[in-house]
Design a protein around this motif. Structure first.
Motif, PDB file in Angstrom:
ATOM      1  N   TYR A   8      15.363   2.175  42.311  1.00  0.00           N
ATOM      2  CA  TYR A   8      13.980   2.340  41.873  1.00  0.00           C
ATOM      3  C   TYR A   8      13.003   1.619  42.811  1.00  0.00           C
ATOM      4  O   TYR A   8      12.038   2.234  43.293  1.00  0.00           O
ATOM      5  CB  TYR A   8      13.816   1.864  40.429  1.00  0.00           C
ATOM      6  CG  TYR A   8      12.456   2.154  39.830  1.00  0.00           C
ATOM      7  CD1 TYR A   8      12.207   3.340  39.155  1.00  0.00           C
ATOM      8  CD2 TYR A   8      11.410   1.228  39.937  1.00  0.00           C
ATOM      9  CE1 TYR A   8      10.960   3.614  38.601  1.00  0.00           C
ATOM     10  CE2 TYR A   8      10.164   1.489  39.391  1.00  0.00           C
ATOM     11  CZ  TYR A   8       9.944   2.674  38.726  1.00  0.00           C
ATOM     12  OH  TYR A   8       8.710   2.938  38.187  1.00  0.00           O
ATOM     13  N   PRO A   9      13.210   0.318  43.103  1.00  0.00           N
ATOM     14  CA  PRO A   9      12.268  -0.337  44.018  1.00  0.00           C
ATOM     15  C   PRO A   9      12.311   0.222  45.440  1.00  0.00           C
ATOM     16  O   PRO A   9      11.296   0.213  46.136  1.00  0.00           O
ATOM     17  CB  PRO A   9      12.697  -1.810  43.977  1.00  0.00           C
ATOM     18  CG  PRO A   9      14.086  -1.813  43.457  1.00  0.00           C
ATOM     19  CD  PRO A   9      14.195  -0.629  42.554  1.00  0.00           C
ATOM     20  N   LYS A  10      13.481   0.707  45.861  1.00  0.00           N
ATOM     21  CA  LYS A  10      13.572   1.312  47.190  1.00  0.00           C
ATOM     22  C   LYS A  10      12.713   2.572  47.273  1.00  0.00           C
ATOM     23  O   LYS A  10      11.951   2.768  48.224  1.00  0.00           O
ATOM     24  CB  LYS A  10      15.025   1.682  47.519  1.00  0.00           C
ATOM     25  CG  LYS A  10      15.930   0.519  47.879  1.00  0.00           C
ATOM     26  CD  LYS A  10      17.303   1.048  48.274  1.00  0.00           C
ATOM     27  CE  LYS A  10      18.261  -0.064  48.631  1.00  0.00           C
ATOM     28  NZ  LYS A  10      19.593   0.456  49.014  1.00  0.00           N
ATOM     29  N   LEU A  11      12.852   3.432  46.265  1.00  0.00           N
ATOM     30  CA  LEU A  11      12.096   4.684  46.256  1.00  0.00           C
ATOM     31  C   LEU A  11      10.600   4.417  46.161  1.00  0.00           C
ATOM     32  O   LEU A  11       9.802   4.994  46.905  1.00  0.00           O
ATOM     33  CB  LEU A  11      12.553   5.566  45.094  1.00  0.00           C
ATOM     34  CG  LEU A  11      13.944   6.187  45.219  1.00  0.00           C
ATOM     35  CD1 LEU A  11      14.387   6.792  43.896  1.00  0.00           C
ATOM     36  CD2 LEU A  11      13.962   7.250  46.315  1.00  0.00           C
ATOM     37  N   LYS A  12      10.209   3.536  45.243  1.00  0.00           N
ATOM     38  CA  LYS A  12       8.796   3.224  45.060  1.00  0.00           C
ATOM     39  C   LYS A  12       8.231   2.471  46.263  1.00  0.00           C
ATOM     40  O   LYS A  12       7.023   2.553  46.538  1.00  0.00           O
ATOM     41  CB  LYS A  12       8.603   2.398  43.783  1.00  0.00           C
ATOM     42  CG  LYS A  12       8.771   3.202  42.498  1.00  0.00           C
ATOM     43  CD  LYS A  12       7.656   4.227  42.343  1.00  0.00           C
ATOM     44  CE  LYS A  12       7.656   4.866  40.973  1.00  0.00           C
ATOM     45  NZ  LYS A  12       6.521   5.812  40.788  1.00  0.00           N
ATOM     46  N   GLY A  13       9.101   1.775  46.981  1.00  0.00           N
ATOM     47  CA  GLY A  13       8.653   1.077  48.181  1.00  0.00           C
ATOM     48  C   GLY A  13       8.418   2.020  49.349  1.00  0.00           C
ATOM     49  O   GLY A  13       7.617   1.739  50.242  1.00  0.00           O
ATOM     50  N   ALA A  14       9.115   3.161  49.338  1.00  0.00           N
ATOM     51  CA  ALA A  14       8.949   4.140  50.416  1.00  0.00           C
ATOM     52  C   ALA A  14       7.677   4.953  50.239  1.00  0.00           C
ATOM     53  O   ALA A  14       6.991   5.286  51.210  1.00  0.00           O
ATOM     54  CB  ALA A  14      10.155   5.072  50.463  1.00  0.00           C
ATOM     55  N   ALA A  15       7.377   5.290  48.988  1.00  0.00           N
ATOM     56  CA  ALA A  15       6.165   6.062  48.660  1.00  0.00           C
ATOM     57  C   ALA A  15       5.992   6.017  47.148  1.00  0.00           C
ATOM     58  O   ALA A  15       6.940   5.714  46.418  1.00  0.00           O
ATOM     59  CB  ALA A  15       6.286   7.506  49.139  1.00  0.00           C
ATOM     60  N   ASN A  16       4.807   6.347  46.697  1.00  0.00           N
ATOM     61  CA  ASN A  16       4.559   6.360  45.251  1.00  0.00           C
ATOM     62  C   ASN A  16       5.062   7.676  44.663  1.00  0.00           C
ATOM     63  O   ASN A  16       4.302   8.520  44.194  1.00  0.00           O
ATOM     64  CB  ASN A  16       3.074   6.162  44.957  1.00  0.00           C
ATOM     65  CG  ASN A  16       2.812   6.019  43.460  1.00  0.00           C
ATOM     66  OD1 ASN A  16       3.693   5.607  42.707  1.00  0.00           O
ATOM     67  ND2 ASN A  16       1.610   6.370  43.045  1.00  0.00           N
ATOM     68  N   VAL A  17       6.392   7.834  44.705  1.00  0.00           N
ATOM     69  CA  VAL A  17       7.005   9.082  44.247  1.00  0.00           C
ATOM     70  C   VAL A  17       7.008   9.134  42.722  1.00  0.00           C
ATOM     71  O   VAL A  17       6.904   8.110  42.039  1.00  0.00           O
ATOM     72  CB  VAL A  17       8.453   9.209  44.782  1.00  0.00           C
ATOM     73  CG1 VAL A  17       8.463   9.320  46.292  1.00  0.00           C
ATOM     74  CG2 VAL A  17       9.323   8.049  44.320  1.00  0.00           C
ATOM     75  N   ASP A  18       7.134  10.344  42.207  1.00  0.00           N
ATOM     76  CA  ASP A  18       7.233  10.582  40.772  1.00  0.00           C
ATOM     77  C   ASP A  18       8.707  10.841  40.462  1.00  0.00           C
ATOM     78  O   ASP A  18       9.223  11.922  40.731  1.00  0.00           O
ATOM     79  CB  ASP A  18       6.374  11.788  40.388  1.00  0.00           C
ATOM     80  CG  ASP A  18       6.429  12.117  38.897  1.00  0.00           C
ATOM     81  OD1 ASP A  18       6.984  11.305  38.132  1.00  0.00           O
ATOM     82  OD2 ASP A  18       5.921  13.181  38.516  1.00  0.00           O
ATOM     83  N   ILE A  19       9.400   9.834  39.931  1.00  0.00           N
ATOM     84  CA  ILE A  19      10.819   9.993  39.611  1.00  0.00           C
ATOM     85  C   ILE A  19      10.912  10.702  38.260  1.00  0.00           C
ATOM     86  O   ILE A  19      10.694  10.107  37.212  1.00  0.00           O
ATOM     87  CB  ILE A  19      11.546   8.637  39.590  1.00  0.00           C
ATOM     88  CG1 ILE A  19      11.345   7.900  40.919  1.00  0.00           C
ATOM     89  CG2 ILE A  19      13.046   8.842  39.324  1.00  0.00           C
ATOM     90  CD1 ILE A  19      11.910   6.487  40.949  1.00  0.00           C
ATOM     91  N   THR A  20      11.207  11.980  38.309  1.00  0.00           N
ATOM     92  CA  THR A  20      11.136  12.813  37.107  1.00  0.00           C
ATOM     93  C   THR A  20      12.420  12.799  36.290  1.00  0.00           C
ATOM     94  O   THR A  20      12.431  13.290  35.156  1.00  0.00           O
ATOM     95  CB  THR A  20      10.805  14.271  37.476  1.00  0.00           C
ATOM     96  OG1 THR A  20      11.777  14.740  38.431  1.00  0.00           O
ATOM     97  CG2 THR A  20       9.409  14.368  38.076  1.00  0.00           C
TER      98      THR A  20
END
Length: 219
Positions: A138-150
């Motif tokens: 989760y922090p890796k993905l959000k750190g790369a971009a403000n993605v919407d984890i659906t």
């Protein structure tokens, strides 16, 4: 036959779902065991991808990119992306992370699709036991971009309490991160599959029900 019933047979045929008496990492004595390491052929991986895709479609999970956490999630996400293209004519992106940041060549933490703000990302995983995978990615993905984890797609929801608290790992992940977790099948599906003769194991049904009564949580 539903895709869930078909998947139960698939797991048994692959030797992934077995019955007996098993001591889990938690120390609990379980009457069934799921060993995803027994998926080891190209045909099995192809079929597994189709079940992930079917689960995404059945739950109408918005997706632009499927993400596979290193290492086990990488081939699973790749298979799911290929199945989405083949079965549903949806050409979704695919990416995965590295365990360590690459400091040469193209560099970075991720391989595949470069993530962008607002991108709809679905995480592809095996079986959720503790929620540790989500805590890591989760922090890796959000750190790369403000993605919407659906969503996160897993093969089996054991529907049992974590060692601490009254929630399952699936419930705890949703409460903490707001990410819904969708399972291809649940423990209740396994029990019903035994009852209906979809899969063998009637001699283990009482033990399955007792385990569910002792450790289980509601949906």
């Amino acid at each position: 036959m539903t895709y869930q019933e078909s998947f139960l047979r698939f797991m048994v045929d692959c030797g992934v779902l077995t019955f007996g008496e098993f001591t889990l990492k938690s120390g609990r004595k379980a009457p069934y065991f799921i060993n995803a390491g027994n998926y080891h052929t190209g045909a099995q991986l192809l079929e597994l991808g189709r079940y992930y895709a079917a689960c995404m479609e059945a739950h109408h999970v918005p997706v632009e990119t499927v993400f596979g956490p290193a290492y086990k999630g990488i081939p699973l996400a790749a298979a799911a992306a290929m199945a989405m293209a083949d079965q549903y004519h949806k050409d979704v992106n695919f990416c995965y992370d590295r365990k360590e940041v690459k400091d040469h060549g193209e560099g970075g933490m991720f391989v595949g699709k470069k993530l962008t703000d607002g991108e709809k990302v679905v995480i592809i995983e095996d079986v959720m036991t503790s929620g540790k995978a989500m805590a890591e990615v989760y922090p890796k993905l959000k750190g790369a971009a403000n993605v919407d984890i659906t969503g996160m797609i897993i093969t089996v929801d054991r529907m049992e309490r974590a060692l601490e608290g009254t929630q399952s790992a699936v419930q705890a992940v949703y409460e903490k991160y707001g990410v819904p977790v969708y399972a291809i099948v649940t423990m209740e599906d396994i029990i019903q599959g035994i009852r209906d003769g979809i899969i063998p194991g009637k001699e283990h049904l009482d033990a399955m029900l007792a385990y569910r009564e002792q450790y289980g949580v509601s949906k």
